[in-house]
Design an enzyme around this catalytic site. Structure first.
Site, short mmCIF file in Angstrom:
data_model
loop_
_atom_site.label_atom_id
_atom_site.label_comp_id
_atom_site.label_asym_id
_atom_site.label_seq_id
_atom_site.Cartn_x
_atom_site.Cartn_y
_atom_site.Cartn_z
N PHE A 1 2.84 -72.30 -19.66
CA PHE A 1 2.79 -73.33 -20.78
C PHE A 1 1.93 -72.73 -21.91
O PHE A 1 1.02 -71.94 -21.97
CB PHE A 1 1.90 -74.40 -20.57
CG PHE A 1 2.79 -75.68 -19.89
CD1 PHE A 1 3.66 -75.59 -18.68
CD2 PHE A 1 3.11 -76.69 -20.55
CE1 PHE A 1 4.27 -76.20 -17.96
CE2 PHE A 1 3.98 -77.71 -20.18
CZ PHE A 1 4.71 -77.51 -18.82
N LYS B 1 3.51 -64.57 -25.53
CA LYS B 1 2.87 -65.17 -24.29
C LYS B 1 3.92 -64.47 -23.26
O LYS B 1 3.67 -64.12 -22.23
CB LYS B 1 2.57 -66.31 -24.21
CG LYS B 1 1.00 -66.44 -24.83
CD LYS B 1 0.65 -67.62 -24.74
CE LYS B 1 -0.43 -67.99 -25.73
NZ LYS B 1 -1.08 -69.40 -25.74
N ASN C 1 -12.42 -78.04 -21.65
CA ASN C 1 -11.52 -78.53 -23.08
C ASN C 1 -10.91 -79.80 -22.89
O ASN C 1 -11.08 -80.36 -21.67
CB ASN C 1 -10.40 -77.45 -23.16
CG ASN C 1 -9.59 -77.20 -21.95
OD1 ASN C 1 -8.95 -78.15 -21.36
ND2 ASN C 1 -9.73 -75.92 -21.21
N PRO D 1 -10.01 -64.16 -15.53
CA PRO D 1 -8.71 -63.55 -15.29
C PRO D 1 -7.58 -64.40 -15.69
O PRO D 1 -7.63 -65.52 -15.61
CB PRO D 1 -8.74 -63.69 -13.66
CG PRO D 1 -9.79 -64.72 -13.45
CD PRO D 1 -10.76 -64.75 -14.58
N ASP D 2 -6.49 -63.90 -16.07
CA ASP D 2 -5.07 -64.65 -16.46
C ASP D 2 -4.54 -64.81 -15.08
O ASP D 2 -3.83 -64.11 -14.73
CB ASP D 2 -4.40 -63.95 -17.43
CG ASP D 2 -3.28 -64.62 -18.11
OD1 ASP D 2 -2.80 -65.45 -17.26
OD2 ASP D 2 -2.78 -64.39 -19.19
N ILE D 3 -4.55 -66.14 -14.61
CA ILE D 3 -3.95 -66.20 -13.21
C ILE D 3 -2.42 -66.04 -13.17
O ILE D 3 -2.07 -65.68 -12.53
CB ILE D 3 -4.21 -67.90 -13.02
CG1 ILE D 3 -5.98 -67.95 -12.95
CG2 ILE D 3 -3.81 -68.22 -11.53
CD1 ILE D 3 -6.40 -69.50 -12.79
N LYS E 1 -31.98 -75.84 -14.97
CA LYS E 1 -31.26 -76.32 -16.21
C LYS E 1 -32.15 -75.80 -17.41
O LYS E 1 -33.32 -75.45 -17.45
CB LYS E 1 -31.82 -77.97 -16.30
CG LYS E 1 -31.53 -78.52 -17.56
CD LYS E 1 -31.55 -79.88 -17.75
CE LYS E 1 -31.39 -80.69 -18.80
NZ LYS E 1 -31.97 -81.89 -19.12
N LYS F 1 3.02 -61.78 -20.45
CA LYS F 1 2.57 -62.39 -19.20
C LYS F 1 3.83 -61.80 -18.12
O LYS F 1 3.79 -62.15 -16.93
CB LYS F 1 2.48 -63.74 -18.96
CG LYS F 1 1.02 -64.03 -19.66
CD LYS F 1 0.96 -65.66 -19.70
CE LYS F 1 -0.03 -66.14 -20.75
NZ LYS F 1 -1.27 -66.19 -20.33
#
Ligand code: C5P
Length: 400
Positions: free
Chosen positions: A323, A337, A209, A305-307, A288, A341
């Site tokens: 964030f 969120k 991203n 995974p959501d660290i 490739k 979390k």
């Protein structure tokens, strides 16, 4: 400008790194500082006072008997009008004199007579730096409250390689700026993530991203300025690491999680600034991938995974900060969120102008509600965030 209104007394001693003090003067002035230079006689053998006079716009002091200065008491006046005395380069001889209170020329006299903090940036041959006498002098100066900036390892003017090289001018300026920040995280340990992650599809392609890493690096710098010991786990970004911050480079979300879990023990604060990819290809092709001309390729994705959530779920978690970058409904999504979390503080960021800029607008969401931080440079915002984190550490909420 970071040093607006600050008055820096710059002492220059006689080492070859004295030429870097000219650039240092220029950069300090560019940040808004008023700079007054005092040179030793040996320094004048390397660079002339005219250079510093031109760059600082102020008269250079060299002679303790200079009757033109103030009331004729140069050693008193010079630092009474300064917020900090910075000596760069500082020779082994200067360190020895300062450590022992010897005052036999203008600079050593005003060092003894000063009424402001002392920062020194040593520069010398590696053997001089490692000599037991210099080690003792540095320890004495540190115990007396001086801040020793560097030196670093590298090529030396004498042709040798080793520790004793003065910090670059820009690094010294970063340290001077840090010196003036409140030390609200002194003794605290902070772990951060920053940048994007890169999830490989094959050896040359991947999913990533547009996160620039700038916000995360600014938060790392602000935490270090506040006195914390800082480790920054970052995905692929080309940014220079802030001074004094330990950097751990990773590529994928799984690597980022492993690095975070390796470093999280004993931390007071964890701040997840990284834009972690939500999904990764289930398997990365070893070769490739080629077009076969007939079928469209499909990439099977699995969830990363959501660290942040994993850190928050640890038995004794650090204070966790997240964030939330959103394109709409910022408050609603950010609060959601924060609860999902189970973290005390989330920083909302409405992505209006895309990623990668040097300024931003943020909103902090915590148990006290919403607190907006108007458009400002990322470092300013990072300092405000760190101030909020420091408050939460000082007054922990029972609910988290
Ligand atoms: O759920 P979302 O990705 O929007 O949450 C963003 C926050 O969670 C950021 O602080 C980000 O660093 C963190 N995060 C994480 N691991 C993930 C996804 C997000 O630590 N896999």
């Amino acid at each position: 400008m970071e040093l607006d209104g600050r008055r820096v007394a710059l002492g220059v001693t006689g080492g070859i790194a004295a030429y870097k003090a000219a650039e240092l003067t220029r950069l300090l002035v560019r940040e808004g500082a008023t700079v007054r230079v005092a040179m030793t006689a040996a320094a004048e053998r390397f660079v002339t006072p005219a250079t510093f006079q031109a760059l600082s716009g102020n008269r250079v002091c060299a002679d303790a008997w200079d009757a033109d200065i103030g009331h004729g008491m140069a050693h008193i006046d010079f630092t009474r009008q300064a917020d900090v005395l910075l000596v760069a380069p500082a020779t082994a001889n200067f360190l020895a004199k300062a450590a022992h209170g010897i005052a036999d020329d203008l600079l050593s006299t005003l060092t003894l007579a000063r009424a402001c903090p002392l920062l020194v940036a040593p520069a010398m041959n590696r053997q001089m730096w490692n000599h037991p006498a210099t080690r003792r002098n540095v320890a004495t100066l540190t115990a007396d409250g001086a801040d020793i900036l560097g030196p670093v390892s590298g090529a030396q003017a004498c042709g040798e390689t080793g520790e004793g090289r003065m910090l670059e001018a820009a690094e010294i300026v970063e340290e001077v700026i840090a010196h003036f920040q409140p030390k609200r995280l002194l003794g605290r340990k902070v772990l951060l993530t920053a940048g994007p992650t890169f999830e490989a599809i094959d050896p040359v392609r991947g999913i990533t991203n547009l996160s620039s890493g700038k916000m995360g690096f600014a938060v790392a710098r602000a935490a270090r300025e506040a006195g914390a010991e800082v480790t920054l786990v970052c995905g692929p970004v080309a940014l220079p690491v802030p001074r004094g911050v330990a950097r751990v480079d990773v590529v994928s979300a799984l690597e980022m999680r492993a690095a975070v879990m390796r470093h999280v023990a004993g931390r007071d604060v964890f701040i997840g600034v990284a834009a972690v990819a939500d999904y990764r290809p289930e398997t990365a092709s070893e070769q490739k991938r080629k077009k076969d001309g007939n079928t469209f390729p499909a990439i099977e994705l699995v969830e990363n995974p959501d660290i942040l959530a994993e850190v928050a779920a640890l038995p004794r978690p650090p204070l966790c900060v997240g964030f939330a970058a959103e394109t709409r409904n910022l408050a609603e999504y950010a609060e959601k969120k924060r609860r999902a979390k189970n973290i005390p503080l989330i920083v909302g960021n409405l992505i209006a102008d895309g990623f990668g800029g040097d300024t931003n607008t943020l909103a902090l969401f915590d148990d006290d509600g919403r607190h907006d931080l108007p458009l400002a440079p990322k470092l300013d915002l990072a300092r405000q965030l760190i101030a909020r984190v420091a408050s939460l550490l000082e007054n922990p909420r029972a609910s988290h």
